[in-house]
Design a protein around this motif. Structure first.
Motif, PDB file in Angstrom:
ATOM      1  N   LYS A  76     -15.131   3.491   9.948  1.00  0.00           N
ATOM      2  CA  LYS A  76     -14.851   4.649   9.073  1.00  0.00           C
ATOM      3  C   LYS A  76     -13.569   4.430   8.281  1.00  0.00           C
ATOM      4  N   ARG A  77     -12.574   3.843   8.981  1.00  0.00           N
ATOM      5  CA  ARG A  77     -11.284   3.650   8.303  1.00  0.00           C
ATOM      6  C   ARG A  77     -11.397   2.594   7.205  1.00  0.00           C
ATOM      7  N   LEU A  78     -12.212   1.552   7.436  1.00  0.00           N
ATOM      8  CA  LEU A  78     -12.393   0.534   6.385  1.00  0.00           C
ATOM      9  C   LEU A  78     -13.051   1.164   5.163  1.00  0.00           C
ATOM     10  N   ASP A 169      11.481   0.914   1.293  1.00  0.00           N
ATOM     11  CA  ASP A 169      10.497   1.783   1.928  1.00  0.00           C
ATOM     12  C   ASP A 169       9.173   1.056   1.967  1.00  0.00           C
ATOM     13  N   ARG A 170       8.311   1.549   2.865  1.00  0.00           N
ATOM     14  CA  ARG A 170       7.021   0.889   2.999  1.00  0.00           C
ATOM     15  C   ARG A 170       5.959   1.569   2.139  1.00  0.00           C
ATOM     16  N   ALA A 171       5.986   2.885   2.100  1.00  0.00           N
ATOM     17  CA  ALA A 171       4.922   3.618   1.412  1.00  0.00           C
ATOM     18  C   ALA A 171       5.518   4.795   0.659  1.00  0.00           C
ATOM     19  N   TYR A 179      -3.672   4.136   4.107  1.00  0.00           N
ATOM     20  CA  TYR A 179      -4.830   3.234   3.971  1.00  0.00           C
ATOM     21  C   TYR A 179      -4.427   1.862   4.486  1.00  0.00           C
ATOM     22  N   LYS A 180      -5.393   1.113   5.005  1.00  0.00           N
ATOM     23  CA  LYS A 180      -5.046  -0.196   5.551  1.00  0.00           C
ATOM     24  C   LYS A 180      -5.270  -1.247   4.463  1.00  0.00           C
ATOM     25  N   LEU A 181      -4.289  -1.338   3.588  1.00  0.00           N
ATOM     26  CA  LEU A 181      -4.357  -2.236   2.430  1.00  0.00           C
ATOM     27  C   LEU A 181      -3.253  -3.275   2.539  1.00  0.00           C
ATOM     28  N   ASN A 184       0.565  -2.758   1.506  1.00  0.00           N
ATOM     29  CA  ASN A 184       1.539  -2.067   2.372  1.00  0.00           C
ATOM     30  C   ASN A 184       2.281  -3.073   3.246  1.00  0.00           C
ATOM     31  N   TYR A 185       1.570  -4.105   3.661  1.00  0.00           N
ATOM     32  CA  TYR A 185       2.165  -5.094   4.564  1.00  0.00           C
ATOM     33  C   TYR A 185       3.025  -6.061   3.759  1.00  0.00           C
ATOM     34  N   ALA A 186       2.572  -6.384   2.536  1.00  0.00           N
ATOM     35  CA  ALA A 186       3.365  -7.263   1.654  1.00  0.00           C
ATOM     36  C   ALA A 186       4.750  -6.652   1.448  1.00  0.00           C
ATOM     37  N   ASP A 215       8.391   8.381   9.874  1.00  0.00           N
ATOM     38  CA  ASP A 215       7.008   8.079   9.498  1.00  0.00           C
ATOM     39  C   ASP A 215       6.374   7.222  10.600  1.00  0.00           C
ATOM     40  N   GLU A 216       6.568   5.903  10.511  1.00  0.00           N
ATOM     41  CA  GLU A 216       5.980   5.016  11.523  1.00  0.00           C
ATOM     42  C   GLU A 216       6.684   3.658  11.495  1.00  0.00           C
ATOM     43  N   PHE A 217       6.295   2.801  12.408  1.00  0.00           N
ATOM     44  CA  PHE A 217       6.829   1.438  12.448  1.00  0.00           C
ATOM     45  C   PHE A 217       6.011   0.570  11.479  1.00  0.00           C
ATOM     46  N   SER A 218       6.478  -0.675  11.263  1.00  0.00           N
ATOM     47  CA  SER A 218       5.820  -1.530  10.270  1.00  0.00           C
ATOM     48  C   SER A 218       4.356  -1.797  10.586  1.00  0.00           C
ATOM     49  N   SER A 219       3.992  -1.891  11.866  1.00  0.00           N
ATOM     50  CA  SER A 219       2.577  -2.117  12.168  1.00  0.00           C
ATOM     51  C   SER A 219       2.120  -1.298  13.375  1.00  0.00           C
ATOM     52  N   SER A 220       2.731  -0.141  13.545  1.00  0.00           N
ATOM     53  CA  SER A 220       2.308   0.735  14.642  1.00  0.00           C
ATOM     54  C   SER A 220       2.787   2.160  14.383  1.00  0.00           C
ATOM     55  N   ASN A 221       2.134   3.114  15.015  1.00  0.00           N
ATOM     56  CA  ASN A 221       2.534   4.524  14.907  1.00  0.00           C
ATOM     57  C   ASN A 221       3.695   4.830  15.848  1.00  0.00           C
ATOM     58  N   PHE A 222       4.321   5.966  15.606  1.00  0.00           N
ATOM     59  CA  PHE A 222       5.452   6.439  16.418  1.00  0.00           C
ATOM     60  C   PHE A 222       4.983   7.598  17.294  1.00  0.00           C
ATOM     61  N   PRO A 240      -3.625   6.393  10.031  1.00  0.00           N
ATOM     62  CA  PRO A 240      -4.202   7.134  11.169  1.00  0.00           C
ATOM     63  C   PRO A 240      -4.615   6.135  12.266  1.00  0.00           C
ATOM     64  N   SER A 241      -3.727   5.966  13.233  1.00  0.00           N
ATOM     65  CA  SER A 241      -3.910   4.938  14.271  1.00  0.00           C
ATOM     66  C   SER A 241      -4.947   5.367  15.306  1.00  0.00           C
ATOM     67  N   ILE A 242      -5.859   4.464  15.587  1.00  0.00           N
ATOM     68  CA  ILE A 242      -6.902   4.745  16.586  1.00  0.00           C
ATOM     69  C   ILE A 242      -6.278   4.746  17.985  1.00  0.00           C
ATOM     70  N   THR A 243      -5.275   3.902  18.188  1.00  0.00           N
ATOM     71  CA  THR A 243      -4.576   3.886  19.475  1.00  0.00           C
ATOM     72  C   THR A 243      -3.847   5.214  19.685  1.00  0.00           C
ATOM     73  N   ASN A 244      -3.119   5.665  18.671  1.00  0.00           N
ATOM     74  CA  ASN A 244      -2.375   6.922  18.788  1.00  0.00           C
ATOM     75  C   ASN A 244      -3.322   8.080  19.061  1.00  0.00           C
ATOM     76  N   ASN A 245      -4.427   8.099  18.334  1.00  0.00           N
ATOM     77  CA  ASN A 245      -5.420   9.143  18.529  1.00  0.00           C
ATOM     78  C   ASN A 245      -5.942   9.131  19.975  1.00  0.00           C
ATOM     79  N   CYS A 277       2.871   2.406  18.957  1.00  0.00           N
ATOM     80  CA  CYS A 277       1.528   2.154  19.484  1.00  0.00           C
ATOM     81  C   CYS A 277       0.591   1.634  18.404  1.00  0.00           C
ATOM     82  N   GLY A 278      -0.267   0.713  18.822  1.00  0.00           N
ATOM     83  CA  GLY A 278      -1.247   0.127  17.911  1.00  0.00           C
ATOM     84  C   GLY A 278      -2.162  -0.808  18.676  1.00  0.00           C
ATOM     85  N   THR A 279      -3.216  -1.238  18.029  1.00  0.00           N
ATOM     86  CA  THR A 279      -4.215  -2.086  18.686  1.00  0.00           C
ATOM     87  C   THR A 279      -3.601  -3.336  19.312  1.00  0.00           C
ATOM     88  N   ALA A 280      -2.763  -4.040  18.564  1.00  0.00           N
ATOM     89  CA  ALA A 280      -2.254  -5.325  19.056  1.00  0.00           C
ATOM     90  C   ALA A 280      -1.350  -5.132  20.271  1.00  0.00           C
TER      91      ALA A 280
END
Ligand SMILES: Cc1ncc(COP(=O)(O)O)c(C=O)c1O
Length: 337
Positions: A76-78, A169-171, A179-181, A184-186, A215-222, A240-245, A277-280
């Motif tokens: 769904k997120r993709l 800033d990141r976003a 969005y997972k684009l 944002n990581y660049a 807001d959040e960390f570079s590759s994880s939610n707070f 919207p992190s699936i791990t956080n949810n 928190c995040g998948t990795a």
């Protein structure tokens, strides 16, 4: 494979799974042994950042069963990210079928249960086809790769220090943060590498309009723990992190109250626990946040011992993923031949 030495880095596996969207339809899912692909040098993914990606894991359980964790949420997120870019994306069934197939075709790279490592699955879409005009491409590749990665189990027992973003800033507000684009990581990669060189595990970002709220960390939610509350930012610029949810649900199951609200930076001082928190990483306990601009350090909890809620939630979530705990929310999807 030397399972113990695995980190979060690329290993070439047997196959990637690929489908080509052209003339308004997706082609069949194909397996490719070569992870080099041939696309036009004028593809919009290369020039205008027209790409979106996902990250999820496959686990070998205590019972030897293979599980994917909440893959329909990633599907769904993709789609949400691809819709933002105006490009085609696979439907949920196609997404999940490709994820299952990449696991089965690379099964010897799925770490044995006892190492508590896993297989990281990277689905993505990229706009292809020659163009220079600023329109959404109508040719797209959907690719899924599978990479064995380490367990990070040490991280849960080692509270980390993180750096508050100081010079970038990141976003943007109403921008692409949720969005997972790739873009944002660049925007955050060099800052992350530099922070690591200084011994920080991650970078924490504030809202970019006022730099007042977390807001959040570079590759994880707070998230934070205060009394009986699980607190996490309400912000339109965080992923919207699936791990956080999932952690919120587990905290709720345990009788905690969930507060999704704006969190002022100064409130850090009042938290008993903070986690990334995040998948990795699953959960990285955070015991110190350095704000170098204001010459201030926020200390949270014990600097050497992980807080009990971080530990509890980590054990509960990984227990479900590795088939040790009852999956009462039906989050895991079995991968069978
Ligand atoms: C910016 C950002 N926030 C949060 C997350 C955590 O999301 P998830 O739990 O779905 O992996 C990630 C990881 O993908 C991320 O890159």
């Amino acid at each position: 494979m030397n399972w113990e030495k695995l980190t979060f880095s690329y290993t070439k596996t047997n196959t990637i799974i690929l489908s080509h969207y052209k003339n308004g339809e997706w082609g069949p899912l194909e397996s490719r042994r070569d992870d080099n692909i041939s696309i036009s040098a004028l593809s919009a993914s290369l020039h205008y950042g027209i790409q979106a990606f996902e990250g999820l894991k496959a686990y070998r359980g205590k019972d030897e069963k293979i599980r994917l964790f909440r893959p329909y949420e990633n599907a769904k997120r993709l789609r949400r990210s691809a819709d933002y870019l105006g490009i085609a994306s696979p439907d949920q069934d196609m997404f999940v079928e490709a994820c299952k197939r990449v696991v089965l075709e690379n099964i010897e790279f799925l770490p044995p249960y006892e190492y508590r490592a896993s297989m990281y699955i990277r689905p993505f879409v990229i706009g292809v086809g020659a163009q220079i005009d600023l329109v959404s491409p109508n040719e797209v590749l959907f690719i899924v790769a599978a990479i064995p990665i380490g367990s990070f189990t040490g991280s849960i027992n080692r509270p980390a220090k993180v750096l508050l973003a100081q010079d970038h800033d990141r976003a943007a507000p109403m921008g692409t943060g949720s969005y997972k684009l790739g873009g944002n990581y660049a925007a955050a990669i060099v800052a992350g590498v530099n922070a690591k060189k200084e011994g920080y595990s991650s970078v924490l970002y504030l809202d970019s309009s006022k730099r007042e709220y977390i807001d959040e960390f570079s590759s994880s939610n707070f998230f934070a723990i205060k009394g009986n509350s699980y607190i996490t930012p309400d912000s339109e610029s965080v992923l919207p992190s699936i791990t956080n949810n999932s952690l919120m649900q587990l905290a709720k199951d345990d009788g905690m109250s969930i507060e999704r609200r704006r969190i002022k930076l100064e409130e850090l001082e009042t938290f008993e626990e903070v986690g990334a928190c995040g998948t990795a990483i699953v959960i990285l306990p955070v015991s110190r946040i350095d704000d170098k601009l204001n010459n201030k350090s926020y200390m949270i909890g014990d600097p050497v011992t992980t807080g009990k809620m971080c530990l509890f939630l980590y054990k509960k979530l990984t227990g479900i993923q590795f088939g040790e705990e009852k999956d009462i929310h039906n989050w895991c999807l079995a991968v069978e031949k």
